[in-house]
Design a protein around this motif. Structure first.
Motif, mmCIF file in Angstrom:
data_model
loop_
_atom_site.group_PDB
_atom_site.id
_atom_site.type_symbol
_atom_site.label_atom_id
_atom_site.label_comp_id
_atom_site.label_asym_id
_atom_site.label_seq_id
_atom_site.Cartn_x
_atom_site.Cartn_y
_atom_site.Cartn_z
ATOM 1 N N LYS A 143 0.839 -1.195 0.000
ATOM 2 C CA LYS A 143 0.000 0.000 0.000
ATOM 3 C C LYS A 143 0.881 1.256 0.000
ATOM 4 C CE LYS A 143 -4.163 1.526 2.288
ATOM 5 N NZ LYS A 143 -4.834 1.594 3.563
ATOM 6 N N GLU A 144 1.914 1.243 0.830
ATOM 7 C CA GLU A 144 2.819 2.413 0.894
ATOM 8 C C GLU A 144 3.560 2.597 -0.424
ATOM 9 O OE1 GLU A 144 5.431 2.704 4.308
ATOM 10 O OE2 GLU A 144 3.900 1.801 5.577
ATOM 11 N N ILE A 145 3.973 1.489 -1.029
ATOM 12 C CA ILE A 145 4.686 1.575 -2.320
ATOM 13 C C ILE A 145 3.751 2.142 -3.390
ATOM 14 C CG2 ILE A 145 5.740 0.157 -4.162
ATOM 15 C CD1 ILE A 145 6.826 -1.656 -1.848
ATOM 16 N N ARG A 146 2.502 1.697 -3.371
ATOM 17 C CA ARG A 146 1.516 2.203 -4.353
ATOM 18 C C ARG A 146 1.278 3.709 -4.184
ATOM 19 N NH1 ARG A 146 -1.833 -2.728 -4.506
ATOM 20 N NH2 ARG A 146 -0.952 -3.778 -6.321
ATOM 21 N N THR A 147 1.267 4.136 -2.931
ATOM 22 C CA THR A 147 1.069 5.573 -2.678
ATOM 23 C C THR A 147 2.219 6.371 -3.303
ATOM 24 O OG1 THR A 147 -0.013 4.986 -0.624
ATOM 25 C CG2 THR A 147 0.676 7.272 -0.829
ATOM 26 N N ILE A 148 3.426 5.826 -3.212
ATOM 27 C CA ILE A 148 4.585 6.514 -3.822
ATOM 28 C C ILE A 148 4.413 6.558 -5.347
ATOM 29 C CG2 ILE A 148 7.097 6.437 -4.160
ATOM 30 C CD1 ILE A 148 7.196 4.998 -1.351
ATOM 31 N N PHE A 149 3.971 5.451 -5.926
ATOM 32 C CA PHE A 149 3.713 5.443 -7.381
ATOM 33 C C PHE A 149 2.709 6.527 -7.748
ATOM 34 C CE2 PHE A 149 5.755 1.284 -7.964
ATOM 35 C CZ PHE A 149 6.258 1.431 -9.236
ATOM 36 N N GLN A 150 1.625 6.560 -6.988
ATOM 37 C CA GLN A 150 0.574 7.524 -7.326
ATOM 38 C C GLN A 150 1.056 8.968 -7.201
ATOM 39 O OE1 GLN A 150 -2.399 5.701 -4.930
ATOM 40 N NE2 GLN A 150 -2.653 4.141 -6.518
ATOM 41 N N GLY A 151 1.914 9.209 -6.194
ATOM 42 C CA GLY A 151 2.413 10.568 -5.986
ATOM 43 C C GLY A 151 3.535 10.962 -6.933
ATOM 44 N N SER A 152 4.084 10.008 -7.667
ATOM 45 C CA SER A 152 5.266 10.306 -8.485
ATOM 46 C C SER A 152 4.995 10.318 -9.979
ATOM 47 C CB SER A 152 6.354 9.265 -8.226
ATOM 48 O OG SER A 152 6.523 9.065 -6.869
ATOM 49 N N LYS A 153 3.749 10.047 -10.353
ATOM 50 C CA LYS A 153 3.455 9.970 -11.798
ATOM 51 C C LYS A 153 3.727 11.308 -12.456
ATOM 52 C CE LYS A 153 0.425 6.071 -12.009
ATOM 53 N NZ LYS A 153 -0.861 5.694 -11.431
ATOM 54 N N LYS A 154 4.330 11.229 -13.647
ATOM 55 C CA LYS A 154 4.688 12.466 -14.364
ATOM 56 C C LYS A 154 3.453 13.196 -14.845
ATOM 57 C CE LYS A 154 9.276 11.581 -16.140
ATOM 58 N NZ LYS A 154 10.041 11.248 -17.321
#
Ligand code: 3NM
Length: 217
Positions: free
Chosen positions: A206-217
């Protein structure tokens, strides 16, 4: 058109040595509970019979959950367990030979560590033989013993700019450096120790997914 299985953020890879004494099947169950859709079985120290037994079970579990199941190195085990494909290294049989064994519909992934290897892989992809490449190790890692020095963002950027073959970034990727990897163009990232060594795997995902969501270009 050759199938792209990397249209997902997280590529999870097993490693029972790093799994806090949990068995691999239980780790896979946790990954599936967290809705991970791409899982590789990578066990370097188990006997073939044990690996086959585990892969038969994991293959069944992944099918049930609609996840893609890839076996590291062992084409025979991939075939017998009806996995979706294999992931191989530069020292393994040539991709064309593995394609002959697996047939057209299965996935083949290949680890690459240099622009030269990426260009060779790009040709295999364009010839319809290879599905994706691994790009790494981005950072130093202790998980893969025989791998070259970290390639850093330079090689990742090379692939982003020069290749069309789908790729997964791998090697030393942790929560603290994941955003940077994504910002350099990786859409799919493989994390081994950061996931399988977590006490609570679904919470970690879940934490890793949050990072993905926050880092999308
Ligand atoms: N392949 P961790 S690096 C399995 O560069 C593997 O091809 C690599 O583990 C490559 O996320 C690696 O724990 C290990 O660093 C990655």
């Amino acid at each position: 058109m050759i199938k792209n299985v990397l249209n997902t953020d997280i590529y999870a890879i097993t490693d029972s040595k790093l799994s806090l004494n949990r068995n691999t099947i239980d780790v896979v169950k946790e990954l599936l509970k967290a809705d991970v859709k791409l899982i590789q079985y990578r066990e370097k120290y188990k006997k073939m019979g044990e690996m086959l037994k585990e892969c038969l079970e994991i293959s069944r579990l992944c099918k049930e959950s609609g996840a893609c199941f890839i076996v590291n190195d062992h084409v025979d085990i991939a075939i017998l367990s009806k996995a979706d494909g294999v992931h191989i290294g530069q020292e393994d049989l040539p991709v064309s030979a593995i394609r002959q064994l697996l047939g057209e519909t299965k996935i083949i992934g290949l680890s690459t560590h240099s622009p030269k290897q990426a260009l060779e892989a790009e040709k295999l992809y364009k010839d319809g033989l290879l599905n994706y490449i691994g790009v790494g190790p981005i950072f130093p890692t202790k998980t893969k013993v025989d791998v070259c020095e970290a390639v850093g963002f330079e090689y990742l950027e090379y692939v982003v700019q020069n290749c069309t073959v789908p790729f997964v970034a791998i090697g030393g990727i942790k929560k603290h450096n994941l955003a940077e990897v994504i910002k350099h163009g990786a859409k799919c990232c493989a994390l081994v120790s950061e996931i399988v060594s977590a006490q609570d795997i679904p919470a970690q995902i879940k934490e890793i997914r949050t990072i993905f969501q926050g880092s999308k270009k």
